[in-house]
Design a protein around this motif. Structure first.
Motif, PDB file in Angstrom:
ATOM      1  N   ALA A 100     -33.643  -2.125  17.579  1.00 15.46           N
ATOM      2  CA  ALA A 100     -32.675  -2.846  18.420  1.00 15.46           C
ATOM      3  C   ALA A 100     -31.271  -2.396  18.063  1.00 15.46           C
ATOM      4  O   ALA A 100     -31.034  -1.895  16.953  1.00 15.46           O
ATOM      5  CB  ALA A 100     -32.805  -4.358  18.201  1.00 15.46           C
ATOM      6  N   GLY A 101     -30.366  -2.567  19.004  1.00 15.64           N
ATOM      7  CA  GLY A 101     -28.972  -2.243  18.726  1.00 15.64           C
ATOM      8  C   GLY A 101     -28.185  -2.046  20.003  1.00 15.64           C
ATOM      9  O   GLY A 101     -28.722  -2.157  21.110  1.00 15.64           O
TER      10      GLY A 101
ATOM     11  N   TYR B   1     -30.923  14.330  21.442  1.00 13.80           N
ATOM     12  CA  TYR B   1     -31.993  13.974  22.375  1.00 13.80           C
ATOM     13  C   TYR B   1     -32.195  12.474  22.364  1.00 13.80           C
ATOM     14  O   TYR B   1     -31.983  11.824  21.324  1.00 13.80           O
ATOM     15  CB  TYR B   1     -33.301  14.648  21.943  1.00 13.80           C
ATOM     16  CG  TYR B   1     -33.239  16.159  21.960  1.00 13.80           C
ATOM     17  CD1 TYR B   1     -33.484  16.874  23.135  1.00 13.80           C
ATOM     18  CD2 TYR B   1     -32.930  16.876  20.802  1.00 13.80           C
ATOM     19  CE1 TYR B   1     -33.426  18.262  23.148  1.00 13.80           C
ATOM     20  CE2 TYR B   1     -32.871  18.270  20.816  1.00 13.80           C
ATOM     21  CZ  TYR B   1     -33.114  18.953  21.978  1.00 13.80           C
ATOM     22  OH  TYR B   1     -33.056  20.326  21.994  1.00 13.80           O
ATOM     23  N   HIS B   2     -32.667  11.941  23.478  1.00 14.18           N
ATOM     24  CA  HIS B   2     -33.053  10.526  23.474  1.00 14.18           C
ATOM     25  C   HIS B   2     -34.055  10.312  22.341  1.00 14.18           C
ATOM     26  O   HIS B   2     -34.975  11.100  22.163  1.00 14.18           O
ATOM     27  CB  HIS B   2     -33.684  10.130  24.823  1.00 14.18           C
ATOM     28  CG  HIS B   2     -34.346   8.789  24.746  1.00 14.18           C
ATOM     29  ND1 HIS B   2     -33.641   7.651  24.434  1.00 14.18           N
ATOM     30  CD2 HIS B   2     -35.649   8.409  24.876  1.00 14.18           C
ATOM     31  CE1 HIS B   2     -34.474   6.624  24.389  1.00 14.18           C
ATOM     32  NE2 HIS B   2     -35.698   7.055  24.648  1.00 14.18           N
ATOM     33  N   LEU B   3     -33.874   9.214  21.602  1.00 16.88           N
ATOM     34  CA  LEU B   3     -34.637   9.019  20.368  1.00 16.88           C
ATOM     35  C   LEU B   3     -35.512   7.767  20.382  1.00 16.88           C
ATOM     36  O   LEU B   3     -35.098   6.713  19.891  1.00 16.88           O
ATOM     37  CB  LEU B   3     -33.668   8.934  19.182  1.00 16.88           C
ATOM     38  CG  LEU B   3     -32.859  10.196  18.854  1.00 16.88           C
ATOM     39  CD1 LEU B   3     -31.833   9.912  17.775  1.00 16.88           C
ATOM     40  CD2 LEU B   3     -33.798  11.319  18.415  1.00 16.88           C
TER      41      LEU B   3
ATOM     42  N   LEU C 230     -30.139  12.227  13.755  1.00 22.54           N
ATOM     43  CA  LEU C 230     -31.323  11.387  13.532  1.00 22.54           C
ATOM     44  C   LEU C 230     -31.129  10.320  12.455  1.00 22.54           C
ATOM     45  O   LEU C 230     -31.945   9.407  12.326  1.00 22.54           O
ATOM     46  CB  LEU C 230     -32.516  12.272  13.131  1.00 22.54           C
ATOM     47  CG  LEU C 230     -32.773  13.498  14.018  1.00 22.54           C
ATOM     48  CD1 LEU C 230     -34.001  14.245  13.530  1.00 22.54           C
ATOM     49  CD2 LEU C 230     -32.929  13.089  15.472  1.00 22.54           C
ATOM     50  N   VAL C 231     -30.051  10.453  11.695  1.00 16.38           N
ATOM     51  CA  VAL C 231     -29.880   9.615  10.489  1.00 16.38           C
ATOM     52  C   VAL C 231     -29.905   8.117  10.826  1.00 16.38           C
ATOM     53  O   VAL C 231     -30.612   7.331  10.183  1.00 16.38           O
ATOM     54  CB  VAL C 231     -28.564   9.993   9.768  1.00 16.38           C
ATOM     55  CG1 VAL C 231     -28.324   9.093   8.566  1.00 16.38           C
ATOM     56  CG2 VAL C 231     -28.593  11.462   9.358  1.00 16.38           C
ATOM     57  N   TYR C 232     -29.170   7.705  11.841  1.00 15.75           N
ATOM     58  CA  TYR C 232     -29.096   6.273  12.152  1.00 15.75           C
ATOM     59  C   TYR C 232     -30.386   5.769  12.786  1.00 15.75           C
ATOM     60  O   TYR C 232     -30.864   4.676  12.477  1.00 15.75           O
ATOM     61  CB  TYR C 232     -27.908   5.967  13.085  1.00 15.75           C
ATOM     62  CG  TYR C 232     -26.550   6.183  12.460  1.00 15.75           C
ATOM     63  CD1 TYR C 232     -26.412   6.430  11.091  1.00 15.75           C
ATOM     64  CD2 TYR C 232     -25.396   6.129  13.229  1.00 15.75           C
ATOM     65  CE1 TYR C 232     -25.165   6.635  10.514  1.00 15.75           C
ATOM     66  CE2 TYR C 232     -24.143   6.326  12.658  1.00 15.75           C
ATOM     67  CZ  TYR C 232     -24.034   6.579  11.307  1.00 15.75           C
ATOM     68  OH  TYR C 232     -22.801   6.773  10.742  1.00 15.75           O
ATOM     69  N   ASN C 233     -30.950   6.557  13.699  1.00 13.26           N
ATOM     70  CA  ASN C 233     -32.178   6.117  14.365  1.00 13.26           C
ATOM     71  C   ASN C 233     -33.298   5.907  13.355  1.00 13.26           C
ATOM     72  O   ASN C 233     -34.091   4.976  13.476  1.00 13.26           O
ATOM     73  CB  ASN C 233     -32.593   7.129  15.430  1.00 13.26           C
ATOM     74  CG  ASN C 233     -33.822   6.669  16.192  1.00 13.26           C
ATOM     75  OD1 ASN C 233     -34.934   6.753  15.687  1.00 13.26           O
ATOM     76  ND2 ASN C 233     -33.629   6.140  17.394  1.00 13.26           N
ATOM     77  N   ARG C 234     -33.342   6.770  12.348  1.00 12.93           N
ATOM     78  CA  ARG C 234     -34.394   6.652  11.337  1.00 12.93           C
ATOM     79  C   ARG C 234     -34.312   5.297  10.636  1.00 12.93           C
ATOM     80  O   ARG C 234     -35.286   4.779  10.136  1.00 12.93           O
ATOM     81  CB  ARG C 234     -34.234   7.789  10.315  1.00 12.93           C
ATOM     82  CG  ARG C 234     -35.436   8.006   9.441  1.00 12.93           C
ATOM     83  CD  ARG C 234     -35.270   9.190   8.514  1.00 12.93           C
ATOM     84  NE  ARG C 234     -35.386  10.458   9.207  1.00 12.93           N
ATOM     85  CZ  ARG C 234     -34.464  11.417   9.215  1.00 12.93           C
ATOM     86  NH1 ARG C 234     -33.346  11.256   8.547  1.00 12.93           N
ATOM     87  NH2 ARG C 234     -34.646  12.529   9.868  1.00 12.93           N
TER      88      ARG C 234
ATOM     89  N   ALA D 167     -29.256   2.547  24.299  1.00 16.88           N
ATOM     90  CA  ALA D 167     -28.211   2.924  23.324  1.00 16.88           C
ATOM     91  C   ALA D 167     -28.603   4.159  22.521  1.00 16.88           C
ATOM     92  O   ALA D 167     -27.746   4.835  21.941  1.00 16.88           O
ATOM     93  CB  ALA D 167     -27.950   1.743  22.379  1.00 16.88           C
ATOM     94  N   SER D 168     -29.898   4.445  22.519  1.00 15.58           N
ATOM     95  CA  SER D 168     -30.469   5.378  21.545  1.00 15.58           C
ATOM     96  C   SER D 168     -29.810   6.771  21.519  1.00 15.58           C
ATOM     97  O   SER D 168     -29.472   7.284  20.451  1.00 15.58           O
ATOM     98  CB  SER D 168     -31.958   5.500  21.862  1.00 15.58           C
ATOM     99  OG  SER D 168     -32.611   6.104  20.831  1.00 15.58           O
ATOM    100  N   LEU D 169     -29.632   7.372  22.680  1.00 15.73           N
ATOM    101  CA  LEU D 169     -29.025   8.712  22.721  1.00 15.73           C
ATOM    102  C   LEU D 169     -27.622   8.689  22.107  1.00 15.73           C
ATOM    103  O   LEU D 169     -27.226   9.593  21.360  1.00 15.73           O
ATOM    104  CB  LEU D 169     -28.955   9.214  24.176  1.00 15.73           C
ATOM    105  CG  LEU D 169     -28.124  10.486  24.401  1.00 15.73           C
ATOM    106  CD1 LEU D 169     -28.752  11.681  23.689  1.00 15.73           C
ATOM    107  CD2 LEU D 169     -27.993  10.782  25.892  1.00 15.73           C
ATOM    108  N   TYR D 170     -26.874   7.629  22.399  1.00 11.45           N
ATOM    109  CA  TYR D 170     -25.472   7.561  21.969  1.00 11.45           C
ATOM    110  C   TYR D 170     -25.370   7.143  20.499  1.00 11.45           C
ATOM    111  O   TYR D 170     -24.394   7.473  19.827  1.00 11.45           O
ATOM    112  CB  TYR D 170     -24.691   6.647  22.937  1.00 11.45           C
ATOM    113  CG  TYR D 170     -24.839   7.200  24.346  1.00 11.45           C
ATOM    114  CD1 TYR D 170     -24.101   8.303  24.744  1.00 11.45           C
ATOM    115  CD2 TYR D 170     -25.819   6.708  25.218  1.00 11.45           C
ATOM    116  CE1 TYR D 170     -24.292   8.885  25.987  1.00 11.45           C
ATOM    117  CE2 TYR D 170     -26.010   7.281  26.471  1.00 11.45           C
ATOM    118  CZ  TYR D 170     -25.244   8.375  26.848  1.00 11.45           C
ATOM    119  OH  TYR D 170     -25.447   8.966  28.071  1.00 11.45           O
TER     120      TYR D 170
END
Ligand code: CAA
Length: 410
Positions: free
Chosen positions: A164-165, A241-243, A274-278, A286-289
């Motif tokens: 989430a975010g 990329y969209h994550l 990728l650091v934040y998505n991980r 929001a994921s791509l941004y």
């Protein structure tokens, strides 16, 4: 479609950007143990370490408004002409989440406010619409808010790809972070890879198929982008990329590299995104941004002048490939210490606590209910009454009405 965005004074792009990450998380190692799965499947196979969990007193409105506070920190709110809210976790079938955010942020009365939907790609549709708005009226600014709760069934294969975010971006003709290029490639196809009927709280997903469609949409939209721009793969220093999960970016980069004839994909062009998505998981729109911000804040090098290729994918499906160039001075408008400030200070949940948060539901019978107070940002959902959501601003009272405590979750 082309919007003249990259020529001298007519540049359009991201003037300011803000991120909100929920204050709770579950380590995926703990989730794997609870589900009887080898932790390496989640950590190495999906590339995820932690999953952000929204508190019961958070929703897309509060997360989006909290992200917008950061994006608007030094932007005159009187200059915001339009607020576009992208989400696929909407809280109302009629009233836009944007209206609540407009109120919480006390934006000008003349600011247009509405919601946009096309799965994870809604934010990118908003971005293109924002560019057109600014191209038409260069004195105007658009606030894009993208917020989501990625939610699958407990114990399903999708569960470790939750998260989430929210991201908020100010789009104007004074980009201080990323100047967007004019050329876009797009792709639309009617497929059933991931969807959520109105009567369900969790997404229905054909996981393996969704990955195939994602990769097809990537090359289709890339092909149109190249046709429009004439740019080569090599002219892009980084790719975002969209994550849905970070391994997906590696699959995407490998797929695109092969498509353009690269012998071996260079993962250095992807890894910082990728650091934040991980650590937070999927945040849909929001994921791509989040990936873009992660690149800008964790690369550890000056990215000025570097061109970033961006791929947005929304199941169902619509996808877009576009690009932008990092603006001189951008470092002053991002937060390089965000991991220490925002991520490292979150509270760890046990799997049992996460499941209690997951199961929390607002009453649907119109009775008055006060949500128990948890760690949130400045804005929180204080309760519901008469089928109306009530929000409050912890720093100053914006929309709060006194409610009697009624039910508390464990
Ligand atoms: N050690 C290391 N790796 C392991 C492992 C172990 N012990 N066990 C499995 N793995 C690897 C697998 O080999 C696999 O890697 P490859 O893809 O490279 O082969 C990976 O871990 C995942 O394993 P499975 O494919 O067996 O996983 P699964 O079928 O249980 O679920 C999923 C994976 C389909 C992605 C599922 O999590 C899901 O449905 N997620 C939601 C849908 C989704 O995210 N789709 C992405 C595209 S759609 C999109 O992007 C829009 C959106 O935001 C939703």
């Amino acid at each position: 479609m082309q919007i003249r965005a990259d020529s001298g004074a007519a540049r359009i792009g991201i003037e300011a950007i803000g991120l909100y990450v929920p204050r709770y998380y579950v380590p995926l190692r703990d989730l794997a143990v609870a589900r009887g799965v080898d932790p390496d499947k989640y950590i190495k196979g999906l590339g995820q370490e932690e999953m952000a969990v929204p508190a019961p007193d958070e929703d897309v409105v509060t997360m989006g408004a909290n992200a917008a506070l950061e994006a608007l920190a030094d932007v005159d709110t009187a200059s915001i002409d339009t607020l576009m809210f992208a989400t696929e976790s909407g809280i109302d079938q009629s009233k836009a989440a944007a209206i609540y955010v407009h109120h919480l942020l006390q934006l000008p009365k003349n600011c247009k406010s509405f919601e946009i939907k096309q799965a994870c790609c809604g934010s990118t549709a908003a971005l293109q619409m924002a560019m057109a708005t600014v191209a038409q009226r260069p004195d105007r600014k658009v606030l894009i808010v993208a917020a989501d709760v990625a939610r699958y069934g407990l114990g399903t294969p999708g569960e470790p790809t939750q998260g989430a975010g929210a991201i908020a971006m100010v789009i104007s003709n004074q980009p201080r972070v990323l100047a967007l290029d004019a050329e876009w490639g797009a792709y639309t196809e009617d497929v059933m890879d991931f969807w959520r009927p109105n009567y369900l709280d969790e997404a229905v997903v054909d996981g393996k198929y969704s990955i195939k469609v994602y990769l097809k949409a990537l090359t289709e939209s890339w092909a149109q982008y190249v046709e429009e721009s004439g740019r080569t793969f090599e002219q892009h220093d980084y790719f975002c990329y969209h994550l849905p999960f970070t391994r997906m970016a590696h699959k995407a980069h490998q797929h695109l590299s092969k498509w353009v004839g690269e012998v071996r994909p260079d993962n250095r062009r992807v890894q910082h995104s990728l650091v934040y998505n991980r650590r937070m998981g999927n945040s849909y729109t929001a994921s791509l941004y989040v990936g873009l911000l992660s690149l800008l804040e964790t690369a550890g090098a000056d990215l000025t002048g570097q061109r970033v290729g961006l791929f947005s994918y929304g199941s169902g499906c619509m996808a877009a490939f576009f690009s932008g160039t990092v603006v001189p001075g951008y470092a002053a408008y991002v937060q390089k210490d965000r991991q220490a400030v925002q991520f490292d200070n979150r509270q760890r949940l046990t799997v049992e606590m996460y499941e209690a948060f997951y199961r929390h539901a607002l009453p649907s019978d119109g009775r008055r209910y006060q949500t128990p107070a948890h760690e949130t940002g400045v804005f929180r959902l204080s309760g519901v009454e008469g089928h109306k959501r009530l929000y409050e601003c912890r720093a100053q009272s914006v929309h709060t009405r006194p409610l009697q405590p009624e039910v508390a979750i464990a």
